[in-house]
Design a protein around this motif. Structure first.
Motif, PDB file in Angstrom:
ATOM      1  N   TRP A   1      -6.413 -10.813   1.336  1.00 46.22           N
ATOM      2  CA  TRP A   1      -6.542  -9.865   2.454  1.00 46.22           C
ATOM      3  C   TRP A   1      -6.051  -8.482   2.026  1.00 46.22           C
ATOM      4  CZ3 TRP A   1      -3.102  -6.835   5.140  1.00 46.22           C
ATOM      5  CH2 TRP A   1      -3.575  -6.278   6.350  1.00 46.22           C
ATOM      6  N   VAL A   2      -4.898  -8.455   1.261  1.00 45.26           N
ATOM      7  CA  VAL A   2      -4.356  -7.176   0.785  1.00 45.26           C
ATOM      8  C   VAL A   2      -5.357  -6.497  -0.150  1.00 45.26           C
ATOM      9  CG1 VAL A   2      -2.545  -6.105  -0.604  1.00 45.26           C
ATOM     10  CG2 VAL A   2      -1.950  -7.852   1.089  1.00 45.26           C
ATOM     11  N   ALA A   3      -5.956  -7.284  -1.023  1.00 43.82           N
ATOM     12  CA  ALA A   3      -6.934  -6.715  -1.965  1.00 43.82           C
ATOM     13  C   ALA A   3      -8.122  -6.123  -1.220  1.00 43.82           C
ATOM     14  CB  ALA A   3      -7.391  -7.791  -2.953  1.00 43.82           C
ATOM     15  N   LEU A   4      -8.592  -6.853  -0.222  1.00 43.83           N
ATOM     16  CA  LEU A   4      -9.721  -6.358   0.560  1.00 43.83           C
ATOM     17  C   LEU A   4      -9.345  -5.098   1.324  1.00 43.83           C
ATOM     18  CD1 LEU A   4     -12.607  -6.742   1.589  1.00 43.83           C
ATOM     19  CD2 LEU A   4     -11.674  -8.229   3.396  1.00 43.83           C
ATOM     20  N   ARG A   5      -8.103  -5.105   1.850  1.00 45.95           N
ATOM     21  CA  ARG A   5      -7.660  -3.934   2.624  1.00 45.95           C
ATOM     22  C   ARG A   5      -7.525  -2.723   1.693  1.00 45.95           C
ATOM     23  NH1 ARG A   5      -7.529  -0.195   4.851  1.00 45.95           N
ATOM     24  NH2 ARG A   5      -6.172   0.646   6.488  1.00 45.95           N
ATOM     25  N   MET A   6      -7.027  -2.935   0.501  1.00 39.85           N
ATOM     26  CA  MET A   6      -6.883  -1.837  -0.444  1.00 39.85           C
ATOM     27  C   MET A   6      -8.244  -1.291  -0.860  1.00 39.85           C
ATOM     28  SD  MET A   6      -3.810  -1.019  -0.800  1.00 39.85           S
ATOM     29  CE  MET A   6      -4.097   0.122  -2.143  1.00 39.85           C
ATOM     30  N   GLU A   7      -9.216  -2.167  -0.992  1.00 44.13           N
ATOM     31  CA  GLU A   7     -10.561  -1.723  -1.339  1.00 44.13           C
ATOM     32  C   GLU A   7     -11.130  -0.798  -0.261  1.00 44.13           C
ATOM     33  OE1 GLU A   7     -14.084  -1.120  -3.288  1.00 44.13           O
ATOM     34  OE2 GLU A   7     -12.218  -1.991  -4.028  1.00 44.13           O
ATOM     35  N   ARG A   8     -10.919  -1.194   1.017  1.00 43.36           N
ATOM     36  CA  ARG A   8     -11.395  -0.375   2.138  1.00 43.36           C
ATOM     37  C   ARG A   8     -10.605   0.924   2.218  1.00 43.36           C
ATOM     38  NH1 ARG A   8     -14.141  -3.270   6.190  1.00 43.36           N
ATOM     39  NH2 ARG A   8     -14.330  -1.204   7.173  1.00 43.36           N
ATOM     40  N   HIS A   9      -9.305   0.869   1.803  1.00 39.60           N
ATOM     41  CA  HIS A   9      -8.437   2.045   1.850  1.00 39.60           C
ATOM     42  C   HIS A   9      -8.836   3.070   0.784  1.00 39.60           C
ATOM     43  CE1 HIS A   9      -4.776   4.373   2.523  1.00 39.60           C
ATOM     44  NE2 HIS A   9      -4.532   4.327   1.190  1.00 39.60           N
ATOM     45  N   ARG A  10      -9.154   2.553  -0.391  1.00 44.26           N
ATOM     46  CA  ARG A  10      -9.518   3.469  -1.475  1.00 44.26           C
ATOM     47  C   ARG A  10     -10.892   4.089  -1.262  1.00 44.26           C
ATOM     48  NH1 ARG A  10      -7.640  -1.050  -4.677  1.00 44.26           N
ATOM     49  NH2 ARG A  10      -5.473  -0.698  -5.349  1.00 44.26           N
ATOM     50  N   ASN A  11     -11.730   3.338  -0.571  1.00 42.98           N
ATOM     51  CA  ASN A  11     -13.097   3.818  -0.317  1.00 42.98           C
ATOM     52  C   ASN A  11     -13.352   3.817   1.189  1.00 42.98           C
ATOM     53  OD1 ASN A  11     -14.157   3.854  -3.242  1.00 42.98           O
ATOM     54  ND2 ASN A  11     -13.368   1.749  -3.010  1.00 42.98           N
ATOM     55  N   PRO A  12     -12.706   4.716   1.880  1.00 36.36           N
ATOM     56  CA  PRO A  12     -12.854   4.704   3.344  1.00 36.36           C
ATOM     57  C   PRO A  12     -14.296   4.997   3.751  1.00 36.36           C
ATOM     58  CG  PRO A  12     -11.782   6.735   2.634  1.00 36.36           C
ATOM     59  CD  PRO A  12     -11.890   5.857   1.408  1.00 36.36           C
ATOM     60  N   GLY A  13     -14.693   4.354   4.827  1.00 32.82           N
ATOM     61  CA  GLY A  13     -16.058   4.539   5.349  1.00 32.82           C
ATOM     62  C   GLY A  13     -16.060   4.347   6.857  1.00 32.82           C
ATOM     63  N   ALA A  14     -16.866   3.347   7.307  1.00 38.64           N
ATOM     64  CA  ALA A  14     -16.970   3.086   8.750  1.00 38.64           C
ATOM     65  C   ALA A  14     -15.645   2.550   9.277  1.00 38.64           C
ATOM     66  CB  ALA A  14     -18.077   2.069   9.010  1.00 38.64           C
ATOM     67  N   PRO A  15     -15.338   2.797  10.538  1.00 38.62           N
ATOM     68  CA  PRO A  15     -14.102   2.272  11.129  1.00 38.62           C
ATOM     69  C   PRO A  15     -14.058   0.753  11.037  1.00 38.62           C
ATOM     70  CG  PRO A  15     -15.077   3.911  12.576  1.00 38.62           C
ATOM     71  CD  PRO A  15     -16.082   3.632  11.507  1.00 38.62           C
ATOM     72  N   MET A  16     -12.863   0.223  10.946  1.00 37.89           N
ATOM     73  CA  MET A  16     -12.657  -1.220  10.905  1.00 37.89           C
ATOM     74  C   MET A  16     -11.671  -1.596  12.010  1.00 37.89           C
ATOM     75  SD  MET A  16     -10.134  -1.559   7.586  1.00 37.89           S
ATOM     76  CE  MET A  16      -9.604  -3.204   8.041  1.00 37.89           C
ATOM     77  N   GLU A  17     -11.567  -2.893  12.293  1.00 37.35           N
ATOM     78  CA  GLU A  17     -10.690  -3.371  13.359  1.00 37.35           C
ATOM     79  C   GLU A  17      -9.611  -4.258  12.772  1.00 37.35           C
ATOM     80  OE1 GLU A  17     -13.110  -5.269  16.274  1.00 37.35           O
ATOM     81  OE2 GLU A  17     -14.045  -3.388  16.954  1.00 37.35           O
TER      82      GLU A  17
END
Length: 888
Positions: free
Chosen positions: A191-207
Motif C-alpha cells: 500500500w505504501v509503495a502504491l501510495r508513493m507512486e501516486r505521490h511522485r506522479n500526482p494526477g487525478a484525485p484519489m480517495e
C-alpha cells in the motif's frame, strides 16, 4: 555619498556631517548637528559600550576592530520623529587623536517592506490555517514545509509525525503502522509503495478511508520549484449521500421491477431509456431489445405512430400534450404482432438533457373481456329483474282481480239475512282473504324495495292523526286479547309534517301488529318524541313497546333479514311471511332513519325507529276528511259508469253502488266505455286498467279529450300497484286511484270525495245560487253578524283572486314549485268555504305539481281560471241573496 556620514570625536561629539546626514536628521544646515553628541542623534547608544565618553558612563569602552562594527539603531530627527537606521562605525587617526567615522543608512523603506512581507506571510499562513480542507506543502526533496491544523486533525493518529523537515514516505509509513488508514498489516508495504507512486506522479484525485470511518479526497500537484502541494477534502457526508442515493436507486429499481404496472421512460426524441420487467411482460420485448431504440417502432400500432410523433413534436414546441396527466385506454403492439388493450398514464418531467416522459402501462385485455362479460351478465340480471317485476305486477293483477270478486261477493253475502253459523263462515272467509292480500302486499313491497323501485311521496299530513288511526285500527284486536293499547304523543311534538304518510303508516302498523301478535298478557305502548331538534327537519323517534315473549339477543340482527322469524313454530301459529320487519327496516333506511331493537326473552321488546321528517309551513292547513260513515255522507242519485271486464267485479261493484242509490251503466271494455261517455253525462267513471280491445288508460285519454264528460272524475279501479302506476294513471287524465280488492267503505268514500256534494242546479250556471256547493260558507255565515259576514266574503274573494293570479304567474314563468304552493293554498281556501269544484281542480293540479308532472299541471290553468271565475260569481250571488254589499 547617499548615506549619511558623521565624524565623531572620542568624547562623542559630532565633528562634521555630510548633506545626506543633514537630510536624514531633518537639519537645514550642518552646523545644527555639529557639536551635538552621538547619543542625542542615536538615543539607543546611551549607556552602551561604544567608545565614546558620553555613551559608556565610565565603563570599559568597546574596542573597535580594524574592520569596524555594524548595528541597527533608532535615529532621532530634529523635529522629534524617529527613523530606523543601520550604523557602520570605523576608527582612524588624525594626528595624535582617534577619529571615528559613522556611516548611516535610512532603514525606513526597508523596514516597511519587511513588515509588509511579514504581514503577507502572516496572511498567507492564516488563510491556509483557516481553510476548511487540509493543506500540506512539501519541497523538492519531499520534506514537509508546512501544513495547517486541519491536515493534522485528519491524521490525528500520526499527528506527532507531521513536522517540518520530515519526509513524506516516513510520515505515511508511520501512520499506516499506527492504523491511520484502513489497510491490513500484510499488505502495508504494498500500500505504501502504491501510495508513493501516486505521490511522485500526482494526477487525478484519489480517495482515502481513514480508521475513524471518515473519507478524504486527496488532491496533489507539483509546484514550479519541484515541490508538491496537497489538499485533503472531507467527503464523508458526500459518501454517505452517495450511499443513500445508491440505496434509494436500488429501492426504486426494486419497486419498479416489482410493480405490476409496466414503467417506460422515454426522452424527447422518442428513445426508450428504461423498460421495466412488467413492461417486458406486457409487450413481450426485453429491455435489452428496446432500450436505446425508438419506442414507436416497437410497441405503438402503425395507425397511431404518426399521431404519436406529431404529438411529441407539438409538446417540444408548446409544452402541451393532450394525454399528459390522464389515464386512457388504448391499443398497444405486442412483440408477436397482435394488438393488446392497455391502460396508459403518461407524465413528463425535466431531465439533465431535456424532457423525459414516464409511461405507466397495464395490460387490461382480460379485464376488458371480464368487464364485457360482467356488463352482459348485469344486463341479463337487470332484464331478469325487470321480468320479475313485470311478473309480480301481472301476478298481482291476476290474484287481486279474482280476490276482489271473492271479497266483494262475501261483502254482499254479509249484508243478506244469515244465520249465526253462516255469518261466522263469511267472517272467516273474509279474514282469510284479507290475510292472503297482506301476504301479497308484503311480497310486492319487498320486491319493489329490493329492485330500488320504491319512491317516497312528499305531501303534508297530520302525524298525530296517522298514529292514532293505527291505534284505532288495532283497538278491537287488543281488546279481544285483553291487552292494553296506549299512545303517548306529547303536546310539544309537532303535528303538521310533510312526507310519505302511507309508508310511515306501514312501518308503525307493522310494528304495532307484531307487538299485539306476540303479546298474550300485558300491554302495547306507542311513543312519539323528538330525538333531535331542528327548525325545518327534526328527527322523530317512534317506539313500540310490548310485554310479549321477547327475542334472544343472538336473533336481533338476523331478525331484520327477509323471510326470518324468531320462532317458526310460533309464527306458524300466528301466520306471516317473515318479510314485515325486513320491509320496515328498508323503508326506514329509505327515509334516512334506522330501526333498532331492545329485547330479552320473557321481558318484552321495544322497537325504535328514528327518521327525519320535514315540518309543514305554519300556514299549511291539512284537511282531514272523515269517512267513518260513507253511506250517510254519500251523495244521492249519482250516475256512474263502471268499465270492468270481470263479471264478478261487475256484480260486486254495481250491487254496492245500486244499494247506495246510484244509477249504474256497465262497459265491458275501454271501447264500450268511450262510446257510453259520448252518449250520457256521468257524475263519476270507474275505470279498470287491464281490459280487452282498449285498456283503461287509452279510454280515459279519449274521454278527457271529448266534449262530453271531459271534466268528469275518472277513478282507476285496478289490481296494478307497482311503482309509477298511480303517476301513469293520473297522467292519462284519471282523477284518483283505488287498488283492488277495494272495500265497500273505501269505494263510497273515494267517489264521494271526487264527486263532491250535488246541487239542484248545474255546475255551469255561474249566476245560480248553488247552495250545496257553498254549503260550508252558508253554515258559517249564518252564525255571524252582518259585519263579519261581509268581511269573510270579501276576504274569500281577495284570497281566491290572489291565488289564481299566483298560479297564472307561475305558469307564465314555468315555475312548478310556485304553482304547487298557489294551488295548495287555493285548495285549502276553497275547501274551507265548501267550493267543491274549485277544491277538486286545485287539488288535481296540486297533485300533478307535487309529482313533477309539469306539462299536465300547467295545461289545466284555463280550467282552474274558469272554475275560479265561476266560484267567485257564486260567492257574489250568495252575497246578493243575503243582502250584503261587497266593496270589491
Amino acid at each position: 555619498m547617499l548615506e549619511g556620514v558623521l565624524s565623531i570625536g572620542t568624547d562623542g561629539k559630532i565633528l562634521s556631517v555630510n548633506p545626506a546626514a543633514c537630510e536624514m536628521f531633518g537639519a537645514k544646515q550642518p552646523a545644527e548637528l555639529v557639536d551635538l553628541k552621538i547619543c542625542d542623534l542615536l538615543p539607543d547608544t546611551e549607556n552602551s559600550d561604544l567608545p565614546f565618553e558620553c555613551c559608556n558612563k565610565g565603563t570599559q569602552p568597546l574596542e573597535i576592530a580594524a574592520a569596524g562594527m555594524r548595528f541597527e539603531s533608532i535615529g532621532k530627527r530634529m523635529d522629534g520623529r524617529e527613523t530606523p537606521v543601520e550604523l557602520s562605525l570605523t576608527k582612524s587617526r588624525s594626528g595624535s587623536a582617534n577619529i571615528y567615522t559613522a556611516i548611516l543608512r535610512d532603514l525606513t523603506a526597508q523596514k516597511a517592506a519587511a513588515e509588509k512581507l511579514k504581514q503577507a506571510e502572516t496572511r498567507l499562513v492564516d488563510a491556509i490555517e483557516s481553510l476548511p480542507d487540509g493543506f500540506v506543502l512539501y519541497d523538492a526533496d519531499d520534506l514537509l514545509v508546512l501544513c495547517n491544523s486541519k491536515y493534522k486533525e485528519f491524521y490525528n493518529r500520526s499527528a506527532d509525525l507531521i513536522e517540518p523537515g520530515k519526509k513524506f514516505e516516513d510520515i505515511i509509513r508511520g501512520g499506516a503502522k499506527r492504523g491511520q488508514y484502513q489497510v491490513s498489516d500484510h499488505v502495508l508495504e504494498e500500500w505504501v509503495a502504491l501510495r508513493m507512486e501516486r505521490h511522485r506522479n500526482p494526477g487525478a484525485p484519489m480517495e482515502q478511508h481513514l480508521d475513524d470511518g471518515r473519507w478524504l479526497r486527496v488532491i496533489e500537484s507539483r509546484t514550479s520549484e519541484g515541490g508538491l502541494v496537497g489538499f485533503r477534502v472531507d467527503i464523508t457526508e458526500l459518501k454517505k449521500r452517495e450511499e443513500e442515493l445508491r440505496r434509494s436507486q436500488d429501492l426504486l429499481r426494486n419497486v419498479v421491477d416489482a410493480s405490476f404496472d409496466g414503467v417506460i421512460v422515454m426522452n424527447g426524441e422518442g428513445i426508450v431509456l428504461d423498460f421495466s420487467p412488467a413492461a417486458e411482460d406486457v409487450f413481450g420485448w426485453s429491455a435489452n431489445d428496446i432500450i436505446g431504440q425508438k419506442m414507436s417502432d416497437y410497441i405503438i400500432p402503425e395507425k397511431y405512430r404518426q399521431m404519436h410523433d406529431s404529438g411529441l413534436e407539438r409538446f417540444l414546441e408548446t409544452g402541451e400534450g393532450p394525454v399528459l396527466g390522464k389515464r386512457i385506454e388504448i391499443e398497444g403492439l405486442h412483440k408477436e404482432g397482435h394488438e393488446i388493450i392497455v391502460e396508459l398514464a403518461i407524465r413528463n418531467t425535466k431531465g439533465a438533457e431535456g424532457p423525459l416522459f414516464l409511461g405507466y402501462v397495464r395490460d387490461i385485455t382480460e379485464r376488458k373481456a371480464a368487464d364485457a362479460a360482467l356488463r352482459d351478465a348485469k344486463e341479463k340480471a337487470e332484464a331478469a329483474n325487470e321480468a320479475k317485476a313485470k311478473f309480480l305486477a301481472m301476478m298481482s293483477h291476476e290474484i287481486r282481480t279474482p280476490m276482489n270478486g271473492v271479497l266483494g261477493i262475501l261483502s254482499l253475502l254479509r249484508d243478506t239475512d244469515l244465520d249465526p253459523s253462516q255469518k261466522t263462515y263469511v267472517k272467516t272467509a273474509r279474514e282469510s282473504g284479507r290475510s292472503l292480500l297482506e301476504l301479497i302486499n308484503d311480497i310486492l313491497d319487498f320486491s319493489k324495495l329490493e329492485a330500488g323501485r320504491m319512491e317516497l311521496e312528499h305531501a303534508p299530513f297530520r302525524l298525530n292523526t296517522l298514529v292514532k288511526s293505527v291505534m284505532d285500527l288495532f283497538k278491537p284486536i287488543a281488546q279481544d286479547k285483553g291487552l292494553g293499547l296506549f299512545l303517548n304523543y306529547p303536546e310539544d311534538v309537532p303535528v303538521l309534517v310533510v312526507g310519505d304518510a302511507g309508508r310511515l303508516r306501514q312501518v308503525v302498523l307493522n310494528l304495532v301488529s307484531n307487538a299485539i301478535k306476540f303479546t298474550e298478557i300485558g300491554s302495547v305502548e306507542v311513543t312519539v318524541e323528538i330525538a333531535s331538534d331542528d327548525v325545518r327537519r327534526p328527527t322523530f323517534r317512534f317506539s313500540v313497546k310490548d310485554t310479549g315473549i321477547g327475542i334472544p339477543k343472538d336473533k336481533h340482527e338476523s331478525l331484520f333479514a327477509e323471510f326470518v322469524t324468531v320462532d317458526s313454530s310460533y309464527t306458524k301459529k300466528q301466520g306471516g311471511t317473515g318479510l314485515g320487519l325486513a320491509i320496515c327496516n328498508q323503508i326506514t333506511q329509505l327515509m334516512g332513519g334506522e330501526l333498532t331493537l331492545e329485547s330479552l326473552p320473557g321481558a318484552g321488546s321495544t322497537f325504535h325507529f328514528a327518521i327525519p321528517i320535514e315540518l309543514a309551513d305554519d300556514q299549511t292547513a291539512i284537511d282531514e276528511t272523515s269517512y267513518e260513515n260513507p253511506e250517510t255522507d254519500f251523495p244521492e242519485g249519482l250516475v256512474i259508469l263502471l268499465a270492468e271486464d270481470n263479471a264478478t267485479n261487475q256484480i260486486v261493484v254495481s250491487h254496492t253502488l245500486e244499494n247506495a242509490g246510484c244509477d249504474i251503466d256497465i262497459a265491458n271494455n275501454g271501447k264500450e266505455a268511450v262510446q257510453a261517455a259520448q252518449k250520457r253525462d256521468y257524475d263519476c267513471i270507474l275505470m279498470d286498467i287491464s281490459m280487452p280491445e282498449m285498456d283503461g288508460l287509452e279510454a280515459s285519454k279519449l274521454i278527457k279529450s271529448g266534449r262530453r264528460n271531459a271534466n268528469t272524475p275518472i277513478v282507476a279501479l285496478t289490481a296494478y300497484s307497482l311503482r309509477g302506476d298511480r303517476e301513469r294513471f293520473i297522467a292519462a287524465g284519471m282523477t284518483d286511484f283505488l287498488a283492488k280488492p277495494v272495500e265497500k267503505e273505501d269505494l263510497l268514500a273515494c267517489i264521494s270525495s271526487n264527486v263532491g256534494p250535488r246541487g239542484d242546479q248545474g255546475a255551469d250556471d255561474i249566476q245560480g245560487n248553488d247552495e250545496s256547493s257553498l254549503s260550508a260558507a252558508r253554515e258559517i255565515l249564518s252564525t255571524m253578524p252582518e259585519e263579519l259576514q261581509k268581511k269573510l266574503l270579501t276576504q274569500f274573494i281577495e284570497d281566491t283572486s290572489k291565488r289564481r293570479e299566483a298560479a297564472k304567474l307561475a305558469v307564465e314563468n314555468d315555475d312548478l314549485e310556485k304553482l304547487e304552493r298557489a294551488t295548495h293554498a287555493l285548495k285549502s281556501v276553497a275547501g274551507t268555504f265548501g267550493a267543491g269544484d274549485l277544491t277538486n281542480i286545485a287539488a288535481a293540479i296540486n297533485t300533478l305539481a307535487r309529482d313533477n308532472k309539469s306539462s299536465a299541471a300547467m295545461s289545466r290553468l284555463d280550467e282552474l281560471e274558469e272554475t275560479c271565475d265561476r266560484t267567485l260569481g257564486e260567492v257574489k250571488a250568495l252575497a246578493d241573496e243575503m243582502g250584503i254589499t261587497l266593496s270589491i
